[in-house]
Design an enzyme around this catalytic site. Structure first.
Site, mmCIF file in Angstrom:
data_model
loop_
_atom_site.group_PDB
_atom_site.id
_atom_site.type_symbol
_atom_site.label_atom_id
_atom_site.label_comp_id
_atom_site.label_asym_id
_atom_site.label_seq_id
_atom_site.Cartn_x
_atom_site.Cartn_y
_atom_site.Cartn_z
ATOM 1 N N ARG A 252 85.131 57.627 65.148
ATOM 2 C CA ARG A 252 85.628 56.399 64.536
ATOM 3 C C ARG A 252 87.128 56.501 64.298
ATOM 4 N NH1 ARG A 252 86.189 56.204 59.078
ATOM 5 N NH2 ARG A 252 85.279 54.131 58.961
ATOM 6 N N LEU A 253 87.718 55.344 64.057
ATOM 7 C CA LEU A 253 89.085 55.225 63.561
ATOM 8 C C LEU A 253 89.011 54.344 62.322
ATOM 9 C CD1 LEU A 253 91.404 54.565 66.659
ATOM 10 C CD2 LEU A 253 91.621 56.446 65.047
ATOM 11 N N ASP A 254 89.723 54.715 61.272
ATOM 12 C CA ASP A 254 89.716 53.901 60.061
ATOM 13 C C ASP A 254 90.161 52.473 60.367
ATOM 14 O OD1 ASP A 254 88.959 56.072 58.558
ATOM 15 O OD2 ASP A 254 91.016 56.639 58.067
ATOM 16 N N LYS A 255 89.717 51.546 59.538
ATOM 17 C CA LYS A 255 90.074 50.139 59.706
ATOM 18 C C LYS A 255 91.593 49.927 59.775
ATOM 19 C CE LYS A 255 88.985 45.575 57.776
ATOM 20 N NZ LYS A 255 88.235 44.859 56.719
ATOM 21 N N SER B 107 93.761 52.043 60.834
ATOM 22 C CA SER B 107 94.327 52.830 61.936
ATOM 23 C C SER B 107 94.143 52.083 63.245
ATOM 24 C CB SER B 107 93.648 54.199 62.004
ATOM 25 O OG SER B 107 93.827 54.911 60.799
#
Length: 244
Positions: free
Chosen positions: A102-105, A107
């Site tokens: 995942r990638l943070d929102k 990011s």
């Protein structure tokens, strides 16, 4: 014969971790019956999730999908359709796919998506040593101490991050290559050292980068990229070895 969670993830329905959750919730049936813990699936078995039969993976994986997506800020890396701005609706791909990691929102940058559950853990496990390159901007000028601390290891989440390569880029920016994927790792590392991340872009995963993909766009991995990936993943473990 396969373990039930692997069978489900191999079909492309979801990742193995998500398959475990579906099994625990009682949403999975084998030949119409609730499976016992540790049940293995035979070639003749019919597996269903929430009442819908799922098809087994093709032997040569010809039905697998591998996508590189340039995630914009604001998109959430979840397959939950009820969550606004989820990555699945953002891409709008016709087949069921799920993100690898995942990638943070807040990011942005490269994230891979697939319906091949077999490769997910191989890519994500830190001990498999698969690089991920990030370009980071922080809220104040970077010092030599900051670079040294970031590269040698920072105490977060009851552990110390693994040594990594960090290079300063301009007054307030740096590039960092990680083989870990702790929750909000880079942001937490910076916060520990008194810095706030103002922009975080993942530029590369292993040998795959953002070239040719504008924010919000995706492309299929090339045959060459898949060949290199398969070679790199040949000796990768799908599970933790128990070593730090």
């Amino acid at each position: 014969m396969k373990r039930l969670n692997k069978y489900i993830s191999d079909t492309g329905y979801c990742s193995r971790r998500e398959a475990d959750a579906l099994i625990e919730k009682g949403l999975v049936r084998i030949n119409g019956e609730l499976p016992e813990l540790g049940t293995k699936v035979l070639d003749t078995d019919v597996v269903s999730v929430s009442g819908k039969t799922i098809k087994p993976v093709a032997e040569n994986k010809s039905d697998r999908v591998y996508i590189a997506y340039n995630k914009p800020v604001g998109i959430t890396c979840t397959t939950e359709r009820k969550i606004k701005g989820n990555i699945i609706e953002a891409i709008g791909y016709k087949q069921r796919i799920f993100p690898i990691g995942r990638l943070d929102k807040p990011s942005e940058g490269l994230i891979l998506l697939t319906n091949d559950g077999d490769i997910v853990n191989k890519i994500l496990r830190a001990e498999n040593a698969h690089d991920k390159l990030y370009r980071v901007t922080v809220n104040k000028p970077i010092t030599e101490r900051f670079i040294n601390k970031m590269s040698s290891g920072v105490p977060i989440l009851n552990t110390v991050t693994l040594p990594c390569e960090v290079k300063q880029i301009g007054k307030c920016g740096f590039e960092i290559i990680l083989q870990q994927g702790l929750n909000r790792q880079i942001r937490r590392m910076c916060e520990h050292l008194g810095y706030e991340v103002t922009r975080l872009v993942r530029k590369r995963i292993m040998h795959i980068d953002l070239r040719g993909i504008k924010p919000g766009q995706y492309r299929h991995l090339t045959e060459q990229e898949m060949m290199i990936m398969n070679q790199a993943l040949t000796h990768s473990s799908k599970t933790f070895s128990g070593q730090s």
